[in-house]
Design an enzyme around this catalytic site. Structure first.
Site, PDB file in Angstrom:
ATOM      1  N   HIS A  57     -14.130 -11.230  23.250  1.00  0.00           N
ATOM      2  CA  HIS A  57     -13.668 -10.474  24.412  1.00  0.00           C
ATOM      3  C   HIS A  57     -12.320 -11.014  24.852  1.00  0.00           C
ATOM      4  N   GLU A  73      -3.310  25.245   7.911  1.00  0.00           N
ATOM      5  CA  GLU A  73      -4.493  24.746   7.205  1.00  0.00           C
ATOM      6  C   GLU A  73      -5.448  25.899   6.938  1.00  0.00           C
ATOM      7  N   GLY A 109      -1.055  22.590   4.429  1.00  0.00           N
ATOM      8  CA  GLY A 109      -2.151  21.650   4.177  1.00  0.00           C
ATOM      9  C   GLY A 109      -2.268  20.624   5.293  1.00  0.00           C
ATOM     10  N   GLY A 110      -3.397  20.666   5.991  1.00  0.00           N
ATOM     11  CA  GLY A 110      -3.631  19.731   7.109  1.00  0.00           C
ATOM     12  C   GLY A 110      -4.543  18.596   6.704  1.00  0.00           C
ATOM     13  N   GLY A 111      -4.384  18.091   5.468  1.00  0.00           N
ATOM     14  CA  GLY A 111      -5.130  16.906   5.009  1.00  0.00           C
ATOM     15  C   GLY A 111      -4.388  15.652   5.448  1.00  0.00           C
ATOM     16  N   ILE A 112      -4.721  14.542   4.788  1.00  0.00           N
ATOM     17  CA  ILE A 112      -4.156  13.270   5.241  1.00  0.00           C
ATOM     18  C   ILE A 112      -2.642  13.205   5.032  1.00  0.00           C
ATOM     19  N   THR A 159       2.243   5.394  -7.717  1.00  0.00           N
ATOM     20  CA  THR A 159       2.455   6.272  -6.569  1.00  0.00           C
ATOM     21  C   THR A 159       2.358   5.461  -5.280  1.00  0.00           C
ATOM     22  N   GLU A 162      -0.078  12.781   8.156  1.00  0.00           N
ATOM     23  CA  GLU A 162       0.749  11.564   8.260  1.00  0.00           C
ATOM     24  C   GLU A 162       2.233  11.929   8.255  1.00  0.00           C
ATOM     25  N   GLY A 218      -0.511  15.713   4.811  1.00  0.00           N
ATOM     26  CA  GLY A 218       0.117  16.647   5.748  1.00  0.00           C
ATOM     27  C   GLY A 218       0.225  16.043   7.140  1.00  0.00           C
TER      28      GLY A 218
HETATM   29  P1  FAD Z   1      -0.771   6.127  -9.704  1.00  0.00           P
HETATM   30  O1  FAD Z   1      -0.472   5.284  -8.538  1.00  0.00           O
HETATM   31  O2  FAD Z   1      -0.320   7.536  -9.685  1.00  0.00           O
HETATM   32  O3  FAD Z   1      -0.141   5.375 -10.963  1.00  0.00           O
HETATM   33  C1  FAD Z   1      -0.089   5.906 -12.236  1.00  0.00           C
HETATM   34  C2  FAD Z   1       1.149   5.393 -12.926  1.00  0.00           C
HETATM   35  O4  FAD Z   1       1.092   5.764 -14.303  1.00  0.00           O
HETATM   36  C3  FAD Z   1       2.448   5.980 -12.408  1.00  0.00           C
HETATM   37  O5  FAD Z   1       3.319   4.957 -11.987  1.00  0.00           O
HETATM   38  C4  FAD Z   1       3.025   6.761 -13.589  1.00  0.00           C
HETATM   39  O6  FAD Z   1       4.441   6.653 -13.681  1.00  0.00           O
HETATM   40  C5  FAD Z   1       2.380   6.062 -14.761  1.00  0.00           C
HETATM   41  N1  FAD Z   1       2.237   6.926 -15.950  1.00  0.00           N
HETATM   42  C6  FAD Z   1       1.733   8.185 -16.018  1.00  0.00           C
HETATM   43  N2  FAD Z   1       1.719   8.618 -17.280  1.00  0.00           N
HETATM   44  C7  FAD Z   1       2.228   7.607 -18.049  1.00  0.00           C
HETATM   45  C8  FAD Z   1       2.471   7.435 -19.424  1.00  0.00           C
HETATM   46  N3  FAD Z   1       2.167   8.393 -20.308  1.00  0.00           N
HETATM   47  N4  FAD Z   1       3.025   6.276 -19.846  1.00  0.00           N
HETATM   48  C9  FAD Z   1       3.341   5.290 -18.979  1.00  0.00           C
HETATM   49  N5  FAD Z   1       3.124   5.400 -17.647  1.00  0.00           N
HETATM   50  C10 FAD Z   1       2.574   6.537 -17.193  1.00  0.00           C
HETATM   51  N6  FAD Z   1      -4.156   5.740  -0.847  1.00  0.00           N
HETATM   52  C11 FAD Z   1      -4.672   4.814  -0.012  1.00  0.00           C
HETATM   53  O7  FAD Z   1      -5.698   4.209  -0.326  1.00  0.00           O
HETATM   54  N7  FAD Z   1      -4.084   4.540   1.191  1.00  0.00           N
HETATM   55  C12 FAD Z   1      -2.954   5.172   1.601  1.00  0.00           C
HETATM   56  O8  FAD Z   1      -2.448   4.899   2.686  1.00  0.00           O
HETATM   57  C13 FAD Z   1      -2.401   6.154   0.737  1.00  0.00           C
HETATM   58  N8  FAD Z   1      -1.270   6.804   1.090  1.00  0.00           N
HETATM   59  C14 FAD Z   1      -0.727   7.714   0.241  1.00  0.00           C
HETATM   60  C15 FAD Z   1       0.419   8.383   0.640  1.00  0.00           C
HETATM   61  C16 FAD Z   1       0.992   9.321  -0.184  1.00  0.00           C
HETATM   62  C17 FAD Z   1       2.248  10.016   0.261  1.00  0.00           C
HETATM   63  C18 FAD Z   1       0.420   9.587  -1.465  1.00  0.00           C
HETATM   64  C19 FAD Z   1       1.044  10.583  -2.387  1.00  0.00           C
HETATM   65  C20 FAD Z   1      -0.730   8.933  -1.863  1.00  0.00           C
HETATM   66  C21 FAD Z   1      -1.316   7.994  -1.016  1.00  0.00           C
HETATM   67  N9  FAD Z   1      -2.491   7.329  -1.361  1.00  0.00           N
HETATM   68  C22 FAD Z   1      -3.030   6.411  -0.501  1.00  0.00           C
HETATM   69  C23 FAD Z   1      -3.162   7.554  -2.653  1.00  0.00           C
HETATM   70  C24 FAD Z   1      -2.766   6.452  -3.676  1.00  0.00           C
HETATM   71  O9  FAD Z   1      -1.374   6.435  -3.811  1.00  0.00           O
HETATM   72  C25 FAD Z   1      -3.429   6.703  -5.013  1.00  0.00           C
HETATM   73  O10 FAD Z   1      -4.815   6.830  -4.853  1.00  0.00           O
HETATM   74  C26 FAD Z   1      -3.141   5.567  -5.989  1.00  0.00           C
HETATM   75  O11 FAD Z   1      -1.757   5.443  -6.187  1.00  0.00           O
HETATM   76  C27 FAD Z   1      -3.852   5.790  -7.319  1.00  0.00           C
HETATM   77  O12 FAD Z   1      -3.509   4.796  -8.227  1.00  0.00           O
HETATM   78  P2  FAD Z   1      -3.470   5.075  -9.803  1.00  0.00           P
HETATM   79  O13 FAD Z   1      -3.017   3.767 -10.397  1.00  0.00           O
HETATM   80  O14 FAD Z   1      -4.714   5.688 -10.248  1.00  0.00           O
HETATM   81  O15 FAD Z   1      -2.331   6.160 -10.014  1.00  0.00           O
HETATM   82  P1  NAD Z   2      -6.261  16.664   0.852  1.00  0.00           P
HETATM   83  O1  NAD Z   2      -7.182  17.216  -0.156  1.00  0.00           O
HETATM   84  O2  NAD Z   2      -6.660  15.500   1.649  1.00  0.00           O
HETATM   85  O3  NAD Z   2      -5.861  17.789   1.900  1.00  0.00           O
HETATM   86  C1  NAD Z   2      -5.334  19.022   1.520  1.00  0.00           C
HETATM   87  C2  NAD Z   2      -5.557  20.026   2.627  1.00  0.00           C
HETATM   88  O4  NAD Z   2      -4.862  21.198   2.301  1.00  0.00           O
HETATM   89  C3  NAD Z   2      -7.029  20.386   2.812  1.00  0.00           C
HETATM   90  O5  NAD Z   2      -7.366  20.287   4.177  1.00  0.00           O
HETATM   91  C4  NAD Z   2      -7.106  21.823   2.293  1.00  0.00           C
HETATM   92  O6  NAD Z   2      -8.072  22.597   2.952  1.00  0.00           O
HETATM   93  C5  NAD Z   2      -5.701  22.319   2.573  1.00  0.00           C
HETATM   94  N1  NAD Z   2      -5.254  23.408   1.707  1.00  0.00           N
HETATM   95  C6  NAD Z   2      -5.445  23.536   0.374  1.00  0.00           C
HETATM   96  N2  NAD Z   2      -4.862  24.659  -0.078  1.00  0.00           N
HETATM   97  C7  NAD Z   2      -4.276  25.259   0.993  1.00  0.00           C
HETATM   98  C8  NAD Z   2      -3.511  26.442   1.163  1.00  0.00           C
HETATM   99  N3  NAD Z   2      -3.206  27.236   0.149  1.00  0.00           N
HETATM  100  N4  NAD Z   2      -3.067  26.742   2.411  1.00  0.00           N
HETATM  101  C9  NAD Z   2      -3.358  25.935   3.459  1.00  0.00           C
HETATM  102  N5  NAD Z   2      -4.081  24.793   3.340  1.00  0.00           N
HETATM  103  C10 NAD Z   2      -4.514  24.462   2.126  1.00  0.00           C
HETATM  104  O7  NAD Z   2      -4.896  16.373   0.055  1.00  0.00           O
HETATM  105  P2  NAD Z   2      -3.541  15.674   0.491  1.00  0.00           P
HETATM  106  O8  NAD Z   2      -3.433  15.539   1.961  1.00  0.00           O
HETATM  107  O9  NAD Z   2      -2.474  16.398  -0.249  1.00  0.00           O
HETATM  108  O10 NAD Z   2      -3.711  14.224  -0.127  1.00  0.00           O
HETATM  109  C11 NAD Z   2      -3.883  14.031  -1.532  1.00  0.00           C
HETATM  110  C12 NAD Z   2      -4.630  12.772  -1.823  1.00  0.00           C
HETATM  111  O11 NAD Z   2      -3.887  11.614  -1.455  1.00  0.00           O
HETATM  112  C13 NAD Z   2      -5.952  12.705  -1.080  1.00  0.00           C
HETATM  113  O12 NAD Z   2      -6.962  12.376  -2.001  1.00  0.00           O
HETATM  114  C14 NAD Z   2      -5.761  11.626  -0.070  1.00  0.00           C
HETATM  115  O13 NAD Z   2      -6.957  10.896   0.149  1.00  0.00           O
HETATM  116  C15 NAD Z   2      -4.690  10.741  -0.702  1.00  0.00           C
HETATM  117  N6  NAD Z   2      -3.944  10.113   0.388  1.00  0.00           N
HETATM  118  C16 NAD Z   2      -4.541   9.163   1.129  1.00  0.00           C
HETATM  119  C17 NAD Z   2      -3.887   8.626   2.214  1.00  0.00           C
HETATM  120  C18 NAD Z   2      -4.553   7.577   3.026  1.00  0.00           C
HETATM  121  O14 NAD Z   2      -5.538   7.016   2.561  1.00  0.00           O
HETATM  122  N7  NAD Z   2      -4.079   7.275   4.216  1.00  0.00           N
HETATM  123  C19 NAD Z   2      -2.629   9.065   2.560  1.00  0.00           C
HETATM  124  C20 NAD Z   2      -2.065  10.058   1.815  1.00  0.00           C
HETATM  125  C21 NAD Z   2      -2.733  10.571   0.718  1.00  0.00           C
END
Ligand code: FAD
Ligand code: NAD
Length: 471
Positions: A450, A207, A184-187, A44, A191, A189
């Site tokens: 500085h 949110e 959803g106003g989390g991260i 991801t 970004e 949402g």
């Molecule tokens: P994943 O990255 O989801 O990887 C799992 C992999 O397993 C996938 O590629 C999938 O295809 C594969 N897989 C699943 N099932 C199978 C199977 N049965 N066989 C073979 N392959 C399989 N985190 C940060 O720290 N900083 C950020 O800025 C940040 N930004 C993000 C922005 C967005 C839009 C999103 C959605 C997430 C963001 N995250 C961020 C969160 C971060 O992406 C995840 O925490 C991270 O990818 C987790 O890694 P993982 O390897 O556990 O899972």
């Molecule tokens: P989140 O849990 O951070 O935020 C979801 C938000 O949606 C919460 O504020 C929650 O109260 C709200 N919500 C839930 N149900 C709702 C509803 N029915 N109506 C209105 N609001 C509702 O989740 P996310 O923003 O989807 O992110 C998912 C994961 O990906 C998080 O764990 C986050 O840390 C990770 N991520 C991290 C980064 C980063 O590190 N910069 C960037 C993107 C994603």
């Protein structure tokens, strides 16, 4: 993979959790295979998460700044135009360069990369449905589940990634929507709302809670972030729940009402982003074939050594407990390989930073004020605004502050919360301070160059146990 050969470690999932563990295992001399079904490594984070979103955040910020923030810097620009296709290409170039880089690292460290979907046949055997057709099986002495997470859907709104989108659609829109509703106003949402608002969308964020930022963000920081994002044009509906959605007609209609109940209101938009959290992903993994179960939130249950109830099968990353962050997954990857090869490993879950890459950025580590108050901890607060920092003033980028929380009795740092320029880089110093058990005075007595933004960090530390100089 040949059917006869047994690997020391078979990893299912090639995301950050899986690919880092694979490289570490290869470096440690284990015979290792990593199974990934996506067709590209990096999961991801690299393909549809951290990396593409940061590319769009960076370039949309530049575009927005050129439009709105050049004149007072003595720069006159002419005809500024958005070329969304080219912006998306730049994003794709960054992504493909990084994913190919992992393939190279796999080769360098003798990791066998199996392109396909893995499913447990028995406790030591994984059947792989190959991307290029056909099947194979691979046996492992140890097996690591690193299958990550997926977006949580909103009941009643079918995701098509065009009109009703998750973050995956939000990093790939072909045109700028006139109106965008974000649920959803989390991260995610905030970004994504930032990206599209900067590129010209009218964005409304709905949110459920009374505060934006998702779990863990300090209340003062969240309030300031909301104020600054509103100034940039984002609209917020807090304490509001989505009652229903309808994407059958032209755009998407989302009906909302106050969280406590009240009058309904309908929000019309061209596109609706569902960003209400992510859930662990174990579909098709064949857990039922080996009797492994998940908890009520879909997480694989593990012990402190990442073992499931079948001791040689472990799980790390988004598919199990803890914050869903790439760097958390990465720490666990190193630790899990150390548990396998040496019998011990280490992750400090109390010092995992969070960063929101909006402008200004928000970053924190450790506990926030609400958490300390709830735990009845007596603490001191030191705050320093960037408006009093010389570098921020020079850069005409003065919004935000650094807030430090330390134990009232021992002065040990308990939490650091930053909203401001480069907060995501600056928090590294805070993480190190927390790891080393530093006091606020330790940081305050450390020389900071500085003029740098990091002097605001030092001054916040000063303000925690004494007084800041410049404020
Ligand atoms: P994943 O990255 O989801 O990887 C799992 C992999 O397993 C996938 O590629 C999938 O295809 C594969 N897989 C699943 N099932 C199978 C199977 N049965 N066989 C073979 N392959 C399989 N985190 C940060 O720290 N900083 C950020 O800025 C940040 N930004 C993000 C922005 C967005 C839009 C999103 C959605 C997430 C963001 N995250 C961020 C969160 C971060 O992406 C995840 O925490 C991270 O990818 C987790 O890694 P993982 O390897 O556990 O899972
Ligand atoms: P989140 O849990 O951070 O935020 C979801 C938000 O949606 C919460 O504020 C929650 O109260 C709200 N919500 C839930 N149900 C709702 C509803 N029915 N109506 C209105 N609001 C509702 O989740 P996310 O923003 O989807 O992110 C998912 C994961 O990906 C998080 O764990 C986050 O840390 C990770 N991520 C991290 C980064 C980063 O590190 N910069 C960037 C993107 C994603």
């Amino acid at each position: 993979a040949s059917e006869a050969e047994e690997k020391d470690l078979v990893i299912i999932g090639g995301g950050v959790a899986g690919y880092v563990a694979a490289i570490k295992a290869g470096q440690s001399g284990l015979k290792v295979a990593c199974i990934e079904k996506r067709g590209a490594l990096g999961g991801t984070c690299l393909n549809v998460g951290c990396i593409p979103s940061k590319s769009l955040l960076n370039n949309s910020h530049l575009y927005h700044q050129i439009l709105h923030d050049t004149k007072n810097r003595g720069i006159e620009v002419g005809d500024v135009k958005l070329n969304l296709g080219a912006m998306m290409k730049a994003k794709e170039t960054s992504v493909s360069g990084l994913t190919k880089g992992i393939e190279f690292l796999f080769k360098k460290n003798n990791v066998e990369y199996i392109k396909g979907a893995g499913a447990f046949q028995d406790e030591h055997t994984v059947a792989v449905n190959l991307v290029e057709g056909g099947e194979t099986t691979v046996r492992g002495k140890n097996i690591l589940i690193a299958t990550g997470s997926e977006a949580t859907p909103f009941p009643g709104l079918t995701i098509d990634e065009k009109k009703v989108i998750t973050s995956t659609g939000a990093i790939a829109l072909e045109e700028v929507p006139k109106k965008l509703t974000v649920i959803g106003g989390g991260i995610i949402g905030l970004e994504m709302a930032s990206v599209w608002s900067r590129l010209g969308s009218e964005v409304t964020v709905v949110e459920y809670l009374g505060q934006i930022g998702g779990p863990g963000m300090d209340k003062d920081v969240a309030k300031q972030a909301q104020k600054l994002l509103q100034k940039q044009g984002l609209k917020f509906k807090l304490n509001t729940k989505v009652v229903s959605g309808d994407a059958d007609g032209e755009g998407v209609k989302v009906t909302v009402e106050a969280a406590k109940g009240g009058k309904e209101e309908t929000l019309d938009a061209d596109v609706c982003l569902v960003a209400i959290g992510r859930r662990p992903y174990t579909n098709g993994l064949g857990l039922e074939n080996i009797g492994l179960e998940v908890d009520e939130r879909g997480r694989l249950i593990i012990d402190q050594e990442y073992r499931t109830k079948i001791p040689h099968i472990r799980a790390i990353g988004d598919v199990t407990f803890g914050p869903m962050l790439a760097h958390k997954a990465e720490e666990e990857s190193v630790a899990v390989v150390e548990y396998i090869t040496k019998g011990y490993g280490h992750v400090n879950y109390g010092a995992i930073p969070s960063v929101m890459y909006t402008h200004p950025e928000v970053a924190w580590v450790g506990q926030n004020e609400q958490e300390l108050a709830a735990a009845n901890v007596k603490y001191n607060v030191g705050q320093f605004p960037f408006s009093a920092n010389s570098r921020a003033k020079t850069n005409l980028d003065t919004e935000g502050f650094v807030k430090m929380l330390s134990d009232a009795e021992t002065d040990r740092i308990l939490g650091i919360h930053i909203i401001g320029p480069n907060a995501g880089e600056m928090i590294a110093e805070g993480v190190l301070a927390l790891e080393y058990g530093a006091s606020s005075e330790d940081v305050a007595r450390t020389s900071h160059a500085h003029p740098t933004l990091s002097e605001a960090f030092k001054e916040a530390a000063m303000a925690t146990y004494d007084k800041a100089v410049h404020y």
